[in-house]
Design a protein around this motif. Structure first.
Motif, PDB file in Angstrom:
ATOM      1  N   LYS A   4       0.845  -1.192   0.000  1.00 49.55           N
ATOM      2  CA  LYS A   4       0.000   0.000   0.000  1.00 49.55           C
ATOM      3  C   LYS A   4       0.881   1.242   0.000  1.00 49.55           C
ATOM      4  CE  LYS A   4      -4.007  -2.042   2.309  1.00 49.55           C
ATOM      5  NZ  LYS A   4      -4.834  -2.019   1.089  1.00 49.55           N
ATOM      6  N   ILE A   5       0.403   2.282  -0.678  1.00 57.18           N
ATOM      7  CA  ILE A   5       1.131   3.550  -0.797  1.00 57.18           C
ATOM      8  C   ILE A   5       0.274   4.644  -0.176  1.00 57.18           C
ATOM      9  CG2 ILE A   5       2.231   5.172  -2.378  1.00 57.18           C
ATOM     10  CD1 ILE A   5       2.124   2.862  -4.498  1.00 57.18           C
ATOM     11  N   HIS A   6       0.783   5.266   0.884  1.00 61.55           N
ATOM     12  CA  HIS A   6       0.041   6.313   1.580  1.00 61.55           C
ATOM     13  C   HIS A   6       0.585   7.693   1.204  1.00 61.55           C
ATOM     14  CE1 HIS A   6      -1.937   3.284   3.963  1.00 61.55           C
ATOM     15  NE2 HIS A   6      -0.781   2.844   4.447  1.00 61.55           N
ATOM     16  N   ASN A   7      -0.300   8.573   0.761  1.00 59.25           N
ATOM     17  CA  ASN A   7       0.035   9.952   0.430  1.00 59.25           C
ATOM     18  C   ASN A   7      -0.038  10.805   1.689  1.00 59.25           C
ATOM     19  OD1 ASN A   7      -1.402  12.745  -0.133  1.00 59.25           O
ATOM     20  ND2 ASN A   7      -0.226  12.320  -1.965  1.00 59.25           N
ATOM     21  N   LEU A  64       5.269   3.690   2.414  1.00 60.83           N
ATOM     22  CA  LEU A  64       4.928   2.360   1.920  1.00 60.83           C
ATOM     23  C   LEU A  64       4.588   1.452   3.096  1.00 60.83           C
ATOM     24  CD1 LEU A  64       7.557   1.776  -0.905  1.00 60.83           C
ATOM     25  CD2 LEU A  64       5.450   3.130  -0.928  1.00 60.83           C
ATOM     26  N   GLU A  65       3.497   0.713   2.940  1.00 60.67           N
ATOM     27  CA  GLU A  65       3.054  -0.260   3.944  1.00 60.67           C
ATOM     28  C   GLU A  65       3.041  -1.648   3.306  1.00 60.67           C
ATOM     29  OE1 GLU A  65      -1.016  -1.514   6.335  1.00 60.67           O
ATOM     30  OE2 GLU A  65      -0.825   0.534   5.545  1.00 60.67           O
ATOM     31  N   GLY A  66       3.532  -2.626   4.054  1.00 67.45           N
ATOM     32  CA  GLY A  66       3.554  -3.990   3.545  1.00 67.45           C
ATOM     33  C   GLY A  66       4.891  -4.382   2.961  1.00 67.45           C
ATOM     34  N   THR A  67       5.896  -3.545   3.119  1.00 65.26           N
ATOM     35  CA  THR A  67       7.245  -3.851   2.661  1.00 65.26           C
ATOM     36  C   THR A  67       8.044  -4.481   3.802  1.00 65.26           C
ATOM     37  OG1 THR A  67       7.777  -1.537   3.170  1.00 65.26           O
ATOM     38  CG2 THR A  67       7.353  -2.092   0.883  1.00 65.26           C
ATOM     39  N   ILE A 207       6.219   0.523  -7.775  1.00 61.45           N
ATOM     40  CA  ILE A 207       5.762  -0.317  -6.663  1.00 61.45           C
ATOM     41  C   ILE A 207       4.658  -1.251  -7.138  1.00 61.45           C
ATOM     42  CG2 ILE A 207       4.769  -0.277  -4.334  1.00 61.45           C
ATOM     43  CD1 ILE A 207       5.790   2.903  -4.656  1.00 61.45           C
ATOM     44  N   ASP A 208       4.764  -2.507  -6.780  1.00 62.76           N
ATOM     45  CA  ASP A 208       3.732  -3.489  -7.098  1.00 62.76           C
ATOM     46  C   ASP A 208       2.643  -3.456  -6.030  1.00 62.76           C
ATOM     47  OD1 ASP A 208       5.082  -4.337  -9.359  1.00 62.76           O
ATOM     48  OD2 ASP A 208       6.160  -5.919  -8.301  1.00 62.76           O
ATOM     49  N   PRO A 269      -9.635   9.413  -2.814  1.00 61.18           N
ATOM     50  CA  PRO A 269     -10.024  10.197  -1.624  1.00 61.18           C
ATOM     51  C   PRO A 269      -9.443   9.661  -0.313  1.00 61.18           C
ATOM     52  CG  PRO A 269     -11.913   9.815  -3.045  1.00 61.18           C
ATOM     53  CD  PRO A 269     -10.813   8.966  -3.574  1.00 61.18           C
ATOM     54  N   SER A 270      -9.174   8.381  -0.252  1.00 58.82           N
ATOM     55  CA  SER A 270      -8.606   7.819   0.981  1.00 58.82           C
ATOM     56  C   SER A 270      -7.139   8.210   1.159  1.00 58.82           C
ATOM     57  CB  SER A 270      -8.718   6.290   0.978  1.00 58.82           C
ATOM     58  OG  SER A 270      -7.842   5.725   0.010  1.00 58.82           O
ATOM     59  N   GLY A 271      -6.523   8.685   0.081  1.00 57.22           N
ATOM     60  CA  GLY A 271      -5.102   9.020   0.137  1.00 57.22           C
ATOM     61  C   GLY A 271      -4.196   7.818   0.014  1.00 57.22           C
ATOM     62  N   THR A 272      -4.774   6.648  -0.270  1.00 58.76           N
ATOM     63  CA  THR A 272      -3.989   5.406  -0.324  1.00 58.76           C
ATOM     64  C   THR A 272      -4.226   4.692  -1.636  1.00 58.76           C
ATOM     65  OG1 THR A 272      -4.009   5.107   2.086  1.00 58.76           O
ATOM     66  CG2 THR A 272      -3.646   3.142   0.759  1.00 58.76           C
ATOM     67  N   LEU A 273      -3.136   4.192  -2.203  1.00 59.21           N
ATOM     68  CA  LEU A 273      -3.176   3.348  -3.396  1.00 59.21           C
ATOM     69  C   LEU A 273      -2.761   1.929  -2.994  1.00 59.21           C
ATOM     70  CD1 LEU A 273      -1.585   5.324  -6.359  1.00 59.21           C
ATOM     71  CD2 LEU A 273      -3.627   3.923  -6.482  1.00 59.21           C
ATOM     72  N   GLY A 274      -3.449   0.944  -3.545  1.00 65.04           N
ATOM     73  CA  GLY A 274      -3.081  -0.445  -3.263  1.00 65.04           C
ATOM     74  C   GLY A 274      -4.081  -1.134  -2.355  1.00 65.04           C
TER      75      GLY A 274
END
Length: 274
Positions: A4-7, A64-67, A207-208, A269-274
């Motif tokens: 997950k990618i957090h902005n 990055l989350e989950g790395t 990022i995958d 809108p959540s600010g997160t991708l993934g």
């Protein structure tokens, strides 16, 4: 589960259209409305009284989350008063703001992370708005392209957005900088691509995620209009490298995220991708 990618927005900068689109995107096939980035207006009046197309843009970092390691991309906007004084001295007065919610420590805390927990900081390049909070990450290793270091430590007088007054942000972490050259795999699912173009050593992070392969384009693309029109930013070191980078990202990624566009927050809108 994918990464997950957090902005995290660390403040805002006032920018004009000419900086975001080369030649302000003027072309007979493009209307003014078609080239206007998100949040910009044609009749924007700057804090300093200049009337021109422009607006305020976000200055994000990416957690990055989950790395395997805790990874942060860039450290964002530092002290806004210091930045405004520095830029005014160099003849580019720029209005800069930061709300309490845009404090980087607060932004990390919203994701349950403290600065001391960050293992790796990727500095996509060494412009002032990407290195402003380096000092917070006392236990992190900083990844920087070799071709970027000289400009960060001893910027020539003609280097836009690299200023000698701010070189201490790089010098103070030099014992923890890991110099890399070219593309670099940090760990499975997180890869750095050297593009250059915007600066000699600008990097994109690929990022995958469960949504596909995401490219954090950083400053080779300020906004979605650069992407949609295949039109370069107005700030570059090598235009040829910049546009070659655009072509490469289309080959490498399913999703391309520009570096300074409020449109991202509308799309996600959540600010997160993934």
């Amino acid at each position: 589960m994918g990464i997950k990618i957090h902005n995290i927005v660390t403040g805002e900068l006032e920018n004009m259209l000419v900086g975001h689109l080369l030649n302000a995107g003027i072309h007979p096939d493009h209307t003014p409305e078609q080239v206007m980035p998100g949040g910009f207006t044609a009749d924007h009046v700057s804090h300093y009284g200049v009337a021109a197309a422009g607006g305020m843009v976000p200055v994000p970092v990416w957690l990055l989350e989950g790395t395997e390691k805790k990874i942060l991309i860039d450290t964002g906007l530092g002290d806004v008063d210091e930045i405004m004084e520095m830029m005014a001295r160099h003849g580019v007065p720029t209005w800069t703001t930061k709300s309490p919610e845009q404090d980087l420590v607060a932004g990390l805390a919203r994701h349950g992370v403290t600065p001391d927990e960050i293992d790796i900081v990727v500095l996509s390049h060494l412009h002032f708005d990407h290195i402003g909070n380096n000092h917070l990450f006392t236990k992190a290793k900083f990844l920087v392209q070799r071709s970027e270091v000289a400009q960060g430590l001893t910027p020539p007088a003609y280097c836009q957005y690299s200023y000698p007054e701010y070189s201490y942000k790089v010098a103070d972490i030099r014992d923890r900088i890991q110099i890399i050259e070219g593309d670099y795999q940090i760990e499975p699912g997180v890869r750095l691509i050297k593009i250059g173009g915007h600066t000699p050593g600008t990097m994109v992070v690929v990022i995958d995620t469960d949504q596909g392969r995401v490219a954090l384009a950083g400053d080779i693309m300020y906004n979605y209009k650069n992407l949609e029109l295949n039109w370069p930013t107005g700030s570059f070191w090598s235009l040829q490298d910049l546009m070659s980078g655009y072509d490469r990202l289309h080959q490498e990624a399913d999703i391309i995220v520009p570096g300074h566009d409020w449109e991202f927050n509308k799309r996600y809108p959540s600010g997160t991708l993934g």
